[in-house]
Design a protein around this motif. Structure first.
Motif, PDB file in Angstrom:
ATOM      1  N   GLN A  61       1.092  -1.105  -0.127  1.00  0.00           N
ATOM      2  CA  GLN A  61      -0.042   0.029  -0.105  1.00  0.00           C
ATOM      3  C   GLN A  61       0.861   1.334  -0.203  1.00  0.00           C
ATOM      4  OE1 GLN A  61      -3.405   0.183  -0.062  1.00  0.00           O
ATOM      5  NE2 GLN A  61      -3.422  -2.068  -0.134  1.00  0.00           N
ATOM      6  N   SER A  62       1.844   1.100  -0.565  1.00  0.00           N
ATOM      7  CA  SER A  62       2.823   2.365  -0.528  1.00  0.00           C
ATOM      8  C   SER A  62       2.872   3.003  -1.903  1.00  0.00           C
ATOM      9  CB  SER A  62       4.387   1.839  -0.210  1.00  0.00           C
ATOM     10  OG  SER A  62       4.341   1.413   1.001  1.00  0.00           O
ATOM     11  N   ALA A  63       3.338   4.293  -2.074  1.00  0.00           N
ATOM     12  CA  ALA A  63       3.145   5.025  -3.274  1.00  0.00           C
ATOM     13  C   ALA A  63       4.338   5.786  -3.650  1.00  0.00           C
ATOM     14  CB  ALA A  63       1.868   5.922  -3.138  1.00  0.00           C
ATOM     15  N   VAL A  64       4.855   5.765  -5.009  1.00  0.00           N
ATOM     16  CA  VAL A  64       5.952   6.531  -5.308  1.00  0.00           C
ATOM     17  C   VAL A  64       5.012   7.745  -6.380  1.00  0.00           C
ATOM     18  CG1 VAL A  64       7.900   6.489  -6.983  1.00  0.00           C
ATOM     19  CG2 VAL A  64       7.534   4.669  -5.595  1.00  0.00           C
ATOM     20  N   TRP A  65       5.290   8.934  -5.854  1.00  0.00           N
ATOM     21  CA  TRP A  65       4.695   9.902  -6.163  1.00  0.00           C
ATOM     22  C   TRP A  65       5.469  10.955  -6.846  1.00  0.00           C
ATOM     23  CZ3 TRP A  65      -0.737  10.951  -7.335  1.00  0.00           C
ATOM     24  CH2 TRP A  65      -1.049  12.282  -7.561  1.00  0.00           C
ATOM     25  N   ASN A  66       5.332  11.376  -8.097  1.00  0.00           N
ATOM     26  CA  ASN A  66       6.045  12.391  -8.942  1.00  0.00           C
ATOM     27  C   ASN A  66       7.756  12.218  -8.754  1.00  0.00           C
ATOM     28  OD1 ASN A  66       5.895  14.893 -10.457  1.00  0.00           O
ATOM     29  ND2 ASN A  66       5.692  16.076  -8.605  1.00  0.00           N
ATOM     30  N   ALA A  67       8.175  11.043  -9.110  1.00  0.00           N
ATOM     31  CA  ALA A  67       9.604  10.960  -9.106  1.00  0.00           C
ATOM     32  C   ALA A  67      10.305  11.010 -10.240  1.00  0.00           C
ATOM     33  CB  ALA A  67       9.832   9.350  -8.426  1.00  0.00           C
ATOM     34  N   GLY A  68      11.351  11.460 -10.346  1.00  0.00           N
ATOM     35  CA  GLY A  68      12.345  11.457 -11.213  1.00  0.00           C
ATOM     36  C   GLY A  68      13.624  10.887 -11.063  1.00  0.00           C
ATOM     37  N   GLY A  69      14.580  11.088 -12.143  1.00  0.00           N
ATOM     38  CA  GLY A  69      15.806  10.544 -12.006  1.00  0.00           C
ATOM     39  C   GLY A  69      16.008   9.695 -13.202  1.00  0.00           C
ATOM     40  N   LYS A  70      17.310   8.830 -13.143  1.00  0.00           N
ATOM     41  CA  LYS A  70      17.571   7.881 -14.197  1.00  0.00           C
ATOM     42  C   LYS A  70      17.787   6.507 -13.700  1.00  0.00           C
ATOM     43  CE  LYS A  70      20.249  12.004 -16.242  1.00  0.00           C
ATOM     44  NZ  LYS A  70      21.458  12.404 -16.440  1.00  0.00           N
ATOM     45  N   GLY A  71      17.217   6.415 -12.644  1.00  0.00           N
ATOM     46  CA  GLY A  71      17.436   4.912 -12.156  1.00  0.00           C
ATOM     47  C   GLY A  71      16.201   4.127 -12.468  1.00  0.00           C
ATOM     48  N   VAL A  72      15.997   2.952 -11.318  1.00  0.00           N
ATOM     49  CA  VAL A  72      14.590   2.159 -11.485  1.00  0.00           C
ATOM     50  C   VAL A  72      13.889   2.274 -10.240  1.00  0.00           C
ATOM     51  CG1 VAL A  72      16.149   0.174 -10.621  1.00  0.00           C
ATOM     52  CG2 VAL A  72      14.111   0.126 -12.148  1.00  0.00           C
ATOM     53  N   VAL A  73      12.675   2.203 -10.347  1.00  0.00           N
ATOM     54  CA  VAL A  73      11.823   2.032  -9.415  1.00  0.00           C
ATOM     55  C   VAL A  73      11.439   0.547  -9.538  1.00  0.00           C
ATOM     56  CG1 VAL A  73       9.494   2.519  -8.400  1.00  0.00           C
ATOM     57  CG2 VAL A  73      11.161   4.198  -8.858  1.00  0.00           C
ATOM     58  N   ARG A  74      11.684  -0.365  -8.705  1.00  0.00           N
ATOM     59  CA  ARG A  74      11.026  -1.694  -8.533  1.00  0.00           C
ATOM     60  C   ARG A  74       9.898  -2.048  -7.876  1.00  0.00           C
ATOM     61  NH1 ARG A  74      16.154  -4.687  -8.571  1.00  0.00           N
ATOM     62  NH2 ARG A  74      16.271  -4.150 -10.645  1.00  0.00           N
ATOM     63  N   SER A  75       8.506  -1.904  -8.126  1.00  0.00           N
ATOM     64  CA  SER A  75       7.607  -1.988  -7.297  1.00  0.00           C
ATOM     65  C   SER A  75       6.800  -3.325  -7.413  1.00  0.00           C
ATOM     66  CB  SER A  75       6.712  -0.929  -7.502  1.00  0.00           C
ATOM     67  OG  SER A  75       5.615  -0.752  -6.545  1.00  0.00           O
ATOM     68  N   ARG A  76       6.975  -3.934  -6.566  1.00  0.00           N
ATOM     69  CA  ARG A  76       6.096  -5.292  -6.617  1.00  0.00           C
ATOM     70  C   ARG A  76       5.941  -5.549  -5.167  1.00  0.00           C
ATOM     71  NH1 ARG A  76      11.308  -6.783  -9.434  1.00  0.00           N
ATOM     72  NH2 ARG A  76      10.643  -6.898 -11.707  1.00  0.00           N
ATOM     73  N   GLN A  77       4.945  -5.046  -4.998  1.00  0.00           N
ATOM     74  CA  GLN A  77       4.472  -4.956  -3.488  1.00  0.00           C
ATOM     75  C   GLN A  77       3.396  -5.930  -2.808  1.00  0.00           C
ATOM     76  OE1 GLN A  77       3.687  -0.580  -1.926  1.00  0.00           O
ATOM     77  NE2 GLN A  77       4.516  -0.001  -3.682  1.00  0.00           N
ATOM     78  N   PHE A  78       3.461  -6.126  -1.716  1.00  0.00           N
ATOM     79  CA  PHE A  78       2.310  -7.315  -1.429  1.00  0.00           C
ATOM     80  C   PHE A  78       0.956  -6.609  -1.427  1.00  0.00           C
ATOM     81  CE2 PHE A  78      -0.425  -9.018   2.113  1.00  0.00           C
ATOM     82  CZ  PHE A  78      -0.245 -10.207   1.693  1.00  0.00           C
ATOM     83  N   GLY A  79       0.010  -7.158  -2.135  1.00  0.00           N
ATOM     84  CA  GLY A  79      -1.261  -6.554  -2.489  1.00  0.00           C
ATOM     85  C   GLY A  79      -0.973  -5.419  -3.468  1.00  0.00           C
ATOM     86  N   HIS A  80      -1.220  -4.299  -3.078  1.00  0.00           N
ATOM     87  CA  HIS A  80      -1.502  -3.165  -3.835  1.00  0.00           C
ATOM     88  C   HIS A  80      -0.271  -2.195  -3.702  1.00  0.00           C
ATOM     89  CE1 HIS A  80      -5.375  -4.594  -5.507  1.00  0.00           C
ATOM     90  NE2 HIS A  80      -5.594  -4.755  -4.117  1.00  0.00           N
ATOM     91  N   GLY A  81       0.232  -1.706  -4.612  1.00  0.00           N
ATOM     92  CA  GLY A  81       1.254  -0.679  -4.763  1.00  0.00           C
ATOM     93  C   GLY A  81       1.082   0.236  -5.855  1.00  0.00           C
ATOM     94  N   TYR A  82       1.709   1.381  -5.762  1.00  0.00           N
ATOM     95  CA  TYR A  82       1.216   2.455  -6.679  1.00  0.00           C
ATOM     96  C   TYR A  82       2.509   3.579  -7.244  1.00  0.00           C
ATOM     97  CZ  TYR A  82      -3.224   1.581  -4.436  1.00  0.00           C
ATOM     98  OH  TYR A  82      -4.115   0.713  -3.928  1.00  0.00           O
ATOM     99  N   VAL A  83       2.745   3.606  -8.508  1.00  0.00           N
ATOM    100  CA  VAL A  83       3.812   4.495  -9.121  1.00  0.00           C
ATOM    101  C   VAL A  83       3.034   5.492 -10.103  1.00  0.00           C
ATOM    102  CG1 VAL A  83       5.839   4.439 -10.462  1.00  0.00           C
ATOM    103  CG2 VAL A  83       5.350   2.384  -8.623  1.00  0.00           C
ATOM    104  N   ILE A  84       2.902   6.575  -9.472  1.00  0.00           N
ATOM    105  CA  ILE A  84       2.459   7.569 -10.155  1.00  0.00           C
ATOM    106  C   ILE A  84       3.031   8.768 -10.739  1.00  0.00           C
ATOM    107  CG2 ILE A  84       0.302   9.042 -10.215  1.00  0.00           C
ATOM    108  CD1 ILE A  84      -0.882   7.080  -8.082  1.00  0.00           C
ATOM    109  N   GLY A  85       3.228   9.042 -11.966  1.00  0.00           N
ATOM    110  CA  GLY A  85       3.806  10.237 -12.470  1.00  0.00           C
ATOM    111  C   GLY A  85       5.172  10.168 -12.630  1.00  0.00           C
ATOM    112  N   VAL A  86       5.865   9.144 -12.755  1.00  0.00           N
ATOM    113  CA  VAL A  86       7.445   9.234 -13.049  1.00  0.00           C
ATOM    114  C   VAL A  86       8.010   9.665 -14.120  1.00  0.00           C
ATOM    115  CG1 VAL A  86       7.590   7.185 -11.266  1.00  0.00           C
ATOM    116  CG2 VAL A  86       7.488   6.768 -13.862  1.00  0.00           C
TER     117      VAL A  86
END
Length: 135
Positions: A61-86
């Protein structure tokens, strides 16, 4: 938050290793927000399986909101996870076809890739703080 130059080093004192991701690491972290972050190495919320003394699932149930950069966001959360506006240079991995995705279905929600800086509100934290303080 600005995450850069992270290293996962196999041998103590060695300069060699793969890119180390910032993460919650051990035990289940619930409902966290990474807000307006710059990720130049990586951030991960995955099932750590037996690694790190059997850490298992690291986030839900965690969120990555409005993130930038040149790396990687690896979001494989238990249940629900959110990656919005990268940002357009940030790689997002949510596929369930990876060992560190075991038991994490459904695949995490991704919305607006390439739209960093366009989100309204730009900061969920600042928006919620202002609402709570009556501003």
């Amino acid at each position: 938050m600005h995450s850069s130059e992270g290293k996962a080093v196999a041998l103590m004192g060695s300069e060699f290793g793969t890119v180390g991701l910032s993460e919650f690491h051990h035990s289940l972290a619930t409902a966290n927000l990474l807000d307006q972050s710059v990720v130049d190495d990586g951030w991960g919320a995955v099932n750590r399986l037996a690694w790190s003394s059997g850490a298992g699932h690291s986030a839900t149930q965690s969120a990555v909101w409005n993130a930038g950069g040149k790396g990687v966001v690896r979001s494989r959360q238990f249940g629900h996870g959110y990656v919005i506006g990268v940002g357009p240079q940030l790689t997002v991995e949510t596929s369930l076809e990876s060992p560190d995705a075991a038991g994490t279905a459904p695949e995490d929600w991704v919305e607006g890739p390439g739209q960093v800086g366009v989100l309204d509100p730009p900061s969920l934290y600042e928006d919620q703080l202002a609402r709570r303080l009556g501003g």
